[in-house]
Design a protein around this motif. Sequence first.
Motif, PDB file in Angstrom:
ATOM      1  N   ILE A   6       0.837  -1.206   0.000  1.00 49.96           N
ATOM      2  CA  ILE A   6       0.000   0.000   0.000  1.00 49.96           C
ATOM      3  C   ILE A   6       0.868   1.251   0.000  1.00 49.96           C
ATOM      4  N   PHE A   7       1.866   1.308   0.888  1.00 51.29           N
ATOM      5  CA  PHE A   7       2.552   2.564   1.187  1.00 51.29           C
ATOM      6  C   PHE A   7       3.931   2.748   0.569  1.00 51.29           C
ATOM      7  N   SER A   8       4.550   1.706   0.063  1.00 55.72           N
ATOM      8  CA  SER A   8       5.930   1.837  -0.410  1.00 55.72           C
ATOM      9  C   SER A   8       6.013   2.723  -1.652  1.00 55.72           C
ATOM     10  N   GLU A  39      -0.048   0.802  -3.937  1.00 55.02           N
ATOM     11  CA  GLU A  39      -1.136   1.759  -4.153  1.00 55.02           C
ATOM     12  C   GLU A  39      -0.591   3.171  -4.304  1.00 55.02           C
ATOM     13  N   LEU A  40       0.369   3.536  -3.467  1.00 51.15           N
ATOM     14  CA  LEU A  40       0.925   4.884  -3.525  1.00 51.15           C
ATOM     15  C   LEU A  40       1.638   5.127  -4.850  1.00 51.15           C
ATOM     16  N   SER A  41       2.419   4.164  -5.314  1.00 47.32           N
ATOM     17  CA  SER A  41       3.124   4.335  -6.591  1.00 47.32           C
ATOM     18  C   SER A  41       2.143   4.454  -7.750  1.00 47.32           C
ATOM     19  N   ARG A  42       1.074   3.674  -7.714  1.00 46.16           N
ATOM     20  CA  ARG A  42       0.080   3.771  -8.793  1.00 46.16           C
ATOM     21  C   ARG A  42      -0.641   5.120  -8.754  1.00 46.16           C
ATOM     22  N   LEU A  43      -0.910   5.603  -7.543  1.00 49.56           N
ATOM     23  CA  LEU A  43      -1.503   6.945  -7.415  1.00 49.56           C
ATOM     24  C   LEU A  43      -0.557   8.000  -7.970  1.00 49.56           C
ATOM     25  N   ASN A  44       0.705   7.924  -7.612  1.00 52.68           N
ATOM     26  CA  ASN A  44       1.678   8.908  -8.098  1.00 52.68           C
ATOM     27  C   ASN A  44       1.856   8.834  -9.610  1.00 52.68           C
ATOM     28  N   ARG A  45       1.774   7.636 -10.160  1.00 52.10           N
ATOM     29  CA  ARG A  45       1.978   7.463 -11.598  1.00 52.10           C
ATOM     30  C   ARG A  45       0.796   7.978 -12.417  1.00 52.10           C
ATOM     31  N   LEU A  48      -6.315   7.042  -7.928  1.00 49.72           N
ATOM     32  CA  LEU A  48      -6.392   5.647  -7.531  1.00 49.72           C
ATOM     33  C   LEU A  48      -7.825   5.357  -7.124  1.00 49.72           C
ATOM     34  N   THR A  49      -8.467   4.423  -7.805  1.00 49.77           N
ATOM     35  CA  THR A  49      -9.824   4.048  -7.436  1.00 49.77           C
ATOM     36  C   THR A  49      -9.792   2.945  -6.385  1.00 49.77           C
ATOM     37  N   ALA A  50     -10.864   2.874  -5.621  1.00 47.33           N
ATOM     38  CA  ALA A  50     -11.024   1.860  -4.571  1.00 47.33           C
ATOM     39  C   ALA A  50      -9.799   1.754  -3.663  1.00 47.33           C
ATOM     40  N   PRO A  51      -9.385   2.852  -3.039  1.00 48.51           N
ATOM     41  CA  PRO A  51      -8.220   2.784  -2.139  1.00 48.51           C
ATOM     42  C   PRO A  51      -8.511   1.899  -0.937  1.00 48.51           C
ATOM     43  N   SER A  52      -7.467   1.329  -0.377  1.00 50.16           N
ATOM     44  CA  SER A  52      -7.624   0.466   0.792  1.00 50.16           C
ATOM     45  C   SER A  52      -8.032   1.285   2.014  1.00 50.16           C
ATOM     46  N   PRO A  53      -8.688   0.662   2.981  1.00 44.92           N
ATOM     47  CA  PRO A  53      -9.009   1.375   4.227  1.00 44.92           C
ATOM     48  C   PRO A  53      -7.761   1.912   4.925  1.00 44.92           C
ATOM     49  N   GLU A  54      -6.645   1.193   4.816  1.00 51.23           N
ATOM     50  CA  GLU A  54      -5.411   1.641   5.457  1.00 51.23           C
ATOM     51  C   GLU A  54      -4.897   2.928   4.821  1.00 51.23           C
ATOM     52  N   LEU A  55      -4.945   3.022   3.503  1.00 49.85           N
ATOM     53  CA  LEU A  55      -4.505   4.251   2.840  1.00 49.85           C
ATOM     54  C   LEU A  55      -5.398   5.414   3.240  1.00 49.85           C
ATOM     55  N   LEU A  91       4.615   8.889   1.840  1.00 52.09           N
ATOM     56  CA  LEU A  91       3.960   8.728   3.138  1.00 52.09           C
ATOM     57  C   LEU A  91       4.906   8.162   4.187  1.00 52.09           C
ATOM     58  N   ASN A  92       6.214   8.174   3.894  1.00 53.70           N
ATOM     59  CA  ASN A  92       7.178   7.638   4.853  1.00 53.70           C
ATOM     60  C   ASN A  92       7.176   8.405   6.164  1.00 53.70           C
ATOM     61  N   GLY A  93       6.735   9.665   6.147  1.00 53.95           N
ATOM     62  CA  GLY A  93       6.706  10.471   7.365  1.00 53.95           C
ATOM     63  C   GLY A  93       5.550  10.153   8.283  1.00 53.95           C
TER      64      GLY A  93
END
Length: 323
Positions: A81-83, A90-96, A100-107, A185-187
């Motif tokens: 999700i976060f890497s 998920e984060l890389s696909r969002l950035n690209r 991002l559709t249907a994000p995970s609850p954790e994101l 989101l590393n912070g």
Amino acid sequence: MDATLSSRISRRRLLFIGAAFAGSAVASSWPASALAAATFRRWTGQALGAHATIQLAGAPQPLADEAFAAVTAEIRRLEAIFSIYRDDSELSRLNRHGKLTAPSPELLAVLTLAASVHRETGGLFDPTVQPLFAAYAEHFAKANTRSRDLPRKIFDTALARVGFKAVRFDAGAVAYTRPGMAMTLNGVAQGFITDRVAALLKARGFENVLLDVGEIVALGGGRDGRGWRIGLKQGPDDDTVLERLTLTDRAVATSMLRGTTLDAAGRFGHIIHPRQGLVRPAFPRVSVVEDNGARADALSTAAALMTFDQISQWRARGVDIRV
């Protein structure tokens, strides 16, 4: 950031010495005799590129092995999700793609916390600083680069892509409203992952645990029932302990000027101001003690950019900030 560029960045993430020393008196439900006899199992691994360790009390080896296998699986799931370094996260696909559709609850949970801390800190905590970070990383990757200043056009272009208020998110999608935006989101995610691993172990019945999974969470009374003793280091390359904390059911996160460096010589740290770019922070190290790792992580990231007066104001509100 591409893999080639990321490999040039010096990552020095061991910010703490987590140790089971005797601490000041902290209430514990464990009898001293039981604690003295308890077996402590140790796990080491990686989480979001950071070295991770867990000390687990009172488990036979087979149970510890099962728990640590579950920990490894949970970390890998959350990294997906976060890497920012995995192309399929998920984060890389969002950035690209900018959406991002249907994000995970954790994101969604992390973005909700990020939005809250962004507001509380007047924008100092801003995960959308990634375009500036990438511009500086590219700048320092060039041979013989000595100046920390970006060319004005490059700086202005990157700065125009920063601003968490331009991130829209709900259960249906996460989207950037400006072209060229990206987040790291590393912070906050390292603290979030630490919290999730702590919850996983607690659900399995382990209530005396010290976790350093990017940030630190201490559960239970440690080795003597008085709390886990945590030593705050002088710096990423200096194991001198500046301050010792005794923690029970608390978290501590640290942001350090040179915890990660951008240049090969290690002169310029990774802390990027979302409005000013690469600045000289007032403090080389800032630690925040909180109820959970995710909030401690986000607040320490912002506090690393604060002035002494701003930190004093946060302390007056009851926030435990150590410099």
